[in-house]
Design a protein around this motif. Structure first.
Motif, PDB file in Angstrom:
ATOM      1  N   SER A   1     -11.406 -40.472  45.385  1.00 25.68           N
ATOM      2  CA  SER A   1     -11.380 -41.575  44.330  1.00 25.68           C
ATOM      3  C   SER A   1     -12.089 -42.552  44.615  1.00 25.68           C
ATOM      4  CB  SER A   1      -9.742 -42.051  44.182  1.00 25.68           C
ATOM      5  OG  SER A   1      -8.993 -41.297  44.769  1.00 25.68           O
ATOM      6  N   VAL A   2     -12.322 -42.781  45.995  1.00 23.36           N
ATOM      7  CA  VAL A   2     -13.285 -44.202  46.088  1.00 23.36           C
ATOM      8  C   VAL A   2     -14.718 -43.751  45.900  1.00 23.36           C
ATOM      9  CG1 VAL A   2     -14.270 -45.073  48.376  1.00 23.36           C
ATOM     10  CG2 VAL A   2     -11.930 -44.859  48.152  1.00 23.36           C
ATOM     11  N   ILE A   3     -15.156 -42.407  46.245  1.00 28.12           N
ATOM     12  CA  ILE A   3     -16.492 -41.732  46.063  1.00 28.12           C
ATOM     13  C   ILE A   3     -16.712 -41.885  44.548  1.00 28.12           C
ATOM     14  CG2 ILE A   3     -18.059 -40.109  45.947  1.00 28.12           C
ATOM     15  CD1 ILE A   3     -17.327 -41.542  48.762  1.00 28.12           C
ATOM     16  N   ILE A   4     -15.714 -41.464  43.899  1.00 25.90           N
ATOM     17  CA  ILE A   4     -16.003 -41.583  42.178  1.00 25.90           C
ATOM     18  C   ILE A   4     -15.927 -42.679  41.629  1.00 25.90           C
ATOM     19  CG2 ILE A   4     -14.691 -40.654  40.173  1.00 25.90           C
ATOM     20  CD1 ILE A   4     -14.149 -38.184  41.369  1.00 25.90           C
ATOM     21  N   ALA A   5     -15.123 -43.739  42.258  1.00 28.58           N
ATOM     22  CA  ALA A   5     -15.291 -45.198  41.854  1.00 28.58           C
ATOM     23  C   ALA A   5     -16.671 -45.719  42.064  1.00 28.58           C
ATOM     24  CB  ALA A   5     -14.014 -45.975  42.609  1.00 28.58           C
ATOM     25  N   MET A   6     -17.319 -45.182  43.461  1.00 26.77           N
ATOM     26  CA  MET A   6     -18.692 -45.877  43.882  1.00 26.77           C
ATOM     27  C   MET A   6     -19.499 -45.208  42.821  1.00 26.77           C
ATOM     28  SD  MET A   6     -21.371 -45.222  45.549  1.00 26.77           S
ATOM     29  CE  MET A   6     -21.327 -43.469  46.463  1.00 26.77           C
ATOM     30  N   ILE A   7     -19.422 -43.976  42.148  1.00 31.06           N
ATOM     31  CA  ILE A   7     -20.530 -43.370  41.482  1.00 31.06           C
ATOM     32  C   ILE A   7     -20.403 -44.213  40.117  1.00 31.06           C
ATOM     33  CG2 ILE A   7     -20.830 -41.318  39.968  1.00 31.06           C
ATOM     34  CD1 ILE A   7     -19.678 -39.615  42.286  1.00 31.06           C
ATOM     35  N   LYS A   8     -19.371 -44.489  39.915  1.00 33.33           N
ATOM     36  CA  LYS A   8     -19.129 -45.442  38.437  1.00 33.33           C
ATOM     37  C   LYS A   8     -19.629 -46.914  38.736  1.00 33.33           C
ATOM     38  CE  LYS A   8     -14.746 -44.312  37.544  1.00 33.33           C
ATOM     39  NZ  LYS A   8     -13.617 -44.363  37.039  1.00 33.33           N
ATOM     40  N   ASN A   9     -19.405 -47.278  39.906  1.00 32.73           N
ATOM     41  CA  ASN A   9     -19.766 -48.613  40.261  1.00 32.73           C
ATOM     42  C   ASN A   9     -21.459 -48.811  40.239  1.00 32.73           C
ATOM     43  OD1 ASN A   9     -17.328 -49.947  40.356  1.00 32.73           O
ATOM     44  ND2 ASN A   9     -17.164 -49.692  42.496  1.00 32.73           N
ATOM     45  N   SER A  10     -21.860 -47.575  40.704  1.00 32.37           N
ATOM     46  CA  SER A  10     -23.339 -47.671  40.521  1.00 32.37           C
ATOM     47  C   SER A  10     -24.158 -48.039  39.321  1.00 32.37           C
ATOM     48  CB  SER A  10     -23.895 -46.283  41.007  1.00 32.37           C
ATOM     49  OG  SER A  10     -23.892 -45.265  40.052  1.00 32.37           O
ATOM     50  N   ALA A  11     -23.236 -48.057  38.212  1.00 35.97           N
ATOM     51  CA  ALA A  11     -23.882 -48.144  37.021  1.00 35.97           C
ATOM     52  C   ALA A  11     -24.315 -49.868  36.854  1.00 35.97           C
ATOM     53  CB  ALA A  11     -23.020 -47.844  35.937  1.00 35.97           C
ATOM     54  N   ILE A  12     -23.348 -50.529  37.658  1.00 37.64           N
ATOM     55  CA  ILE A  12     -23.677 -52.046  37.564  1.00 37.64           C
ATOM     56  C   ILE A  12     -25.234 -52.373  38.030  1.00 37.64           C
ATOM     57  CG2 ILE A  12     -22.871 -54.249  38.352  1.00 37.64           C
ATOM     58  CD1 ILE A  12     -20.302 -52.908  38.769  1.00 37.64           C
TER      59      ILE A  12
ATOM     60  N   PHE B   1     -14.937 -30.682  42.435  1.00 38.80           N
ATOM     61  CA  PHE B   1     -15.424 -30.413  43.769  1.00 38.80           C
ATOM     62  C   PHE B   1     -14.587 -30.837  44.865  1.00 38.80           C
ATOM     63  CE2 PHE B   1     -17.671 -31.668  47.714  1.00 38.80           C
ATOM     64  CZ  PHE B   1     -17.774 -30.458  48.207  1.00 38.80           C
ATOM     65  N   LEU B   2     -13.988 -32.149  44.700  1.00 39.62           N
ATOM     66  CA  LEU B   2     -13.094 -32.693  45.601  1.00 39.62           C
ATOM     67  C   LEU B   2     -11.775 -31.955  45.501  1.00 39.62           C
ATOM     68  CD1 LEU B   2     -14.064 -36.414  44.854  1.00 39.62           C
ATOM     69  CD2 LEU B   2     -14.102 -35.453  47.106  1.00 39.62           C
ATOM     70  N   GLY B   3     -11.382 -31.809  44.318  1.00 36.58           N
ATOM     71  CA  GLY B   3     -10.068 -30.912  44.141  1.00 36.58           C
ATOM     72  C   GLY B   3     -10.113 -29.641  45.014  1.00 36.58           C
ATOM     73  N   TRP B   4     -11.251 -28.947  44.574  1.00 35.91           N
ATOM     74  CA  TRP B   4     -11.445 -27.883  45.540  1.00 35.91           C
ATOM     75  C   TRP B   4     -11.451 -27.935  46.950  1.00 35.91           C
ATOM     76  CZ3 TRP B   4     -15.483 -26.517  48.691  1.00 35.91           C
ATOM     77  CH2 TRP B   4     -15.723 -25.430  49.326  1.00 35.91           C
ATOM     78  N   LEU B   5     -12.227 -29.151  47.391  1.00 34.00           N
ATOM     79  CA  LEU B   5     -12.264 -29.451  48.671  1.00 34.00           C
ATOM     80  C   LEU B   5     -11.046 -29.534  49.450  1.00 34.00           C
ATOM     81  CD1 LEU B   5     -14.576 -29.770  51.098  1.00 34.00           C
ATOM     82  CD2 LEU B   5     -14.497 -32.322  50.473  1.00 34.00           C
ATOM     83  N   GLU B   6     -10.016 -30.546  48.586  1.00 34.16           N
ATOM     84  CA  GLU B   6      -8.730 -30.700  48.885  1.00 34.16           C
ATOM     85  C   GLU B   6      -8.006 -29.533  49.306  1.00 34.16           C
ATOM     86  OE1 GLU B   6      -6.720 -32.970  46.283  1.00 34.16           O
ATOM     87  OE2 GLU B   6      -4.811 -32.818  47.174  1.00 34.16           O
ATOM     88  N   ARG B   7      -7.800 -28.548  48.436  1.00 31.36           N
ATOM     89  CA  ARG B   7      -7.195 -27.443  48.745  1.00 31.36           C
ATOM     90  C   ARG B   7      -7.783 -26.632  49.984  1.00 31.36           C
ATOM     91  NH1 ARG B   7      -7.548 -27.547  43.389  1.00 31.36           N
ATOM     92  NH2 ARG B   7      -9.407 -26.015  43.238  1.00 31.36           N
TER      93      ARG B   7
END
Lengths: 216, 298
Positions: A147-158, A204-210
């Motif tokens: 979640s942190v990484i995905i939030a970071m991807i979205k934050n990169s828009a700024i 991908f993260l869901g897959w990695l988690e499993r």
């Protein structure tokens, strides 16, 4: 929707530039955040203070302010560089605080017996942290780190909004602003481009988690 | 602090080593701070004219600057509060419909939630500000910001509320239904009040996120704190000092909110302890938080 096809090169370049920024920022913040988490659980009080202050400062300060501070403040003290790098520095400073908290929660979830066993065989704090505790901790925190990484991807828009040309947000600003294209199709294209990054990243993260999950 | 997982109570040798590392760490920190200080000094960042307009009441520009900053703060708070209220209303509606409706409708809601969670909030705000005028809806910049933030945060709050409803024991709903309440009544009178109670700390934490995100108003010319800071920087050309001040304001407000969330969570878990007999779990939970709180202070 023609505007997307006519400006396909612009969209494509923006997509890859965003990916570059996110890639650098992800690597940087994962490394820095893990080091900070190590600080926060170390037996040395000043290191714990540094880690704690870092987290409290960057978690509570808007990324926009961190970005402005880096972009307009660093040149004032004689550090000159491209906005591209300033934006990555700001993203790393900000995101590492969240990575640190995620990793620390993972460290806390490792059973105390593991650390006791590590000490019993004579490992030092550093050794037990890096070869026993962290490998297990990071496996348990794949979902929050994701979640942190995905939030970071979205934050990169700024970063596009304050002067990093060519990334996706900046592309949307150029097309709807100076070129005067209709906003709805332009922005729909941008939204699709972001979803092309965030949705597969989530999958991908869901897959990695499993794959790496530990039954605990 | 749960760091005791990683090391024993130190003996004499370990104490010496900790002291040594502490001294090294402090020395390193001081050296770093000195390098920063020297660099700032060399670039004349300690000149009075860069600081006094912000911090010295006797400076001619002090009142002007602080009037602008307080206007900015008022605008930030206004946008944040409106966004919170609207997100709460819409988020609750989304959560309730997702929990109760027919499958086809639920899929629409889930799609909506996934879509909005996948795009950057800055894009949502920009989208609203650029697309609404194309449909003839011209609003004050604040409303574009509020609508953008609401779109984004309502789905987050919907997920929080849904998690709150799902965390309730199944018997609550069954008991309410066996009393003859309709589905709507069960939700309104029994499930939602408890869900909100359980989710209050998460909701307060979300306030911090919304407060931080109001700073994105700068892209649509909304005069919130960060944009006001930018204007001050243009006049006084002191980006380091001004952004430092603004960062400190945000950090203090948001830190206070986070602590408040922790306090509320502790109070709630104490309340639960009295109701449930699950004392051990509640105590462990509260202690965890107390530990987190203590490290936060340090």
């Amino acid at each position: 929707m023609n505007v997307i096809f006519e400006n396909f090169a612009l969209y494509r370049d923006g997509f890859f530039k965003t990916l570059y920024i996110c890639g650098y920022a992800m690597v940087g913040s994962l490394i820095l955040g893990t080091i900070l988490a190590g600080f926060r659980v170390s037996p040395v009080p000043p290191l714990r203070w540094i880690g704690t202050s870092w987290v409290n400062v960057f978690r509570n300060c808007p990324l926009t302010v961190v970005l402005f501070f880096c972009a307009f403040g660093l040149p004032e003290v004689g550090i000159n560089g491209a906005y591209f790098w300033f934006s990555i520095v700001a993203l790393v400073l900000y995101t590492s605080a969240f990575v640190c908290e995620a990793v620390r929660s993972g460290i806390n979830s490792v059973p105390a017996g593991q650390a006791e066993a590590a000490r019993a065989v004579g490992l030092t704090f550093g050794q037990s942290l890096t070869s026993i505790i962290l490998p297990q901790a990071i496996r348990t925190v794949v979902p929050p780190l994701g979640s942190v990484i995905i939030a970071m991807i979205k934050n990169s828009a700024i970063v596009g909004a304050f002067g990093v040309g060519g990334e996706l947000f900046a592309v949307s600003d150029t097309l709807t602003g100076s070129r005067g294209e209709a906003a709805l199709p332009v922005l729909t294209g941008i939204v699709i481009a972001y979803l092309l990054i965030t949705l597969p990243a989530g999958a991908f993260l869901g897959w990695l988690e499993r794959k790496v999950a530990i039954a605990r | 602090m749960s760091a005791s997982v990683l090391y024993d109570a130190p003996g004499p040798r370990a104490k010496r080593r900790v002291l040594l590392f502490s001294i090294l760490a402090v020395a390193g920190l001081l050296a770093g701070l000195y390098v920063v200080y020297r660099q700032l000094d060399k670039q004349n960042q300690f000149d009075a004219d860069k600081w006094t307009p912000l911090f010295d009441p006797s400076d001619a520009q002090f009142n002007l600057v602080w009037n602008r900053i307080s206007e900015g703060l008022a605008n930030t708070l206004m946008a944040a509060v409106l966004a919170v209220v609207f997100s709460l209303i819409i988020g609750t509606l989304l959560a309730v419909t997702r929990v109760t409706s027919a499958p086809w409708y639920r899929w629409i809601v889930v799609g909506f939630i996934e879509l909005l969670r996948g795009i950057p909030v800055v894009i949502a705000i920009f989208f609203v500000a650029r697309v609404l005028p194309e449909f003839g809806v011209s609003l004050e910049p604040m409303w574009y910001l509020v609508i953008g933030l609401t779109l984004y945060n309502s789905v987050v709050i919907a997920e929080i509320v849904r998690a709150g409803i799902n965390s309730l024991p199944k018997g609550q709903r069954e008991a309410a239904e066996s009393l003859g309440l309709t589905r709507g009544q069960v939700l309104r009178l029994v499930l939602l009040p408890q869900a909100f109670r359980a989710m209050l700390p998460a909701l307060i934490s979300q306030l911090v996120v919304i407060l931080k995100d109001t700073s994105l108003g700068f892209i649509i010319s909304y005069e919130e704190t960060v944009r006001v800071g930018g204007q001050i920087v243009q006049v006084l050309s002191n980006p380091i000092q001004t952004y430092l001040l603004i960062a400190v304001i945000f950090i203090i407000v948001n830190y206070a909110l986070s602590r408040f969330a922790i306090y509320v969570e502790r109070r709630l878990s104490q309340g639960k302890k009295a109701v449930k007999t699950d004392e051990g779990a509640a105590v462990v939970h509260a202690d965890d938080l107390a530990g987190a709180g203590a490290t936060n202070v340090g």
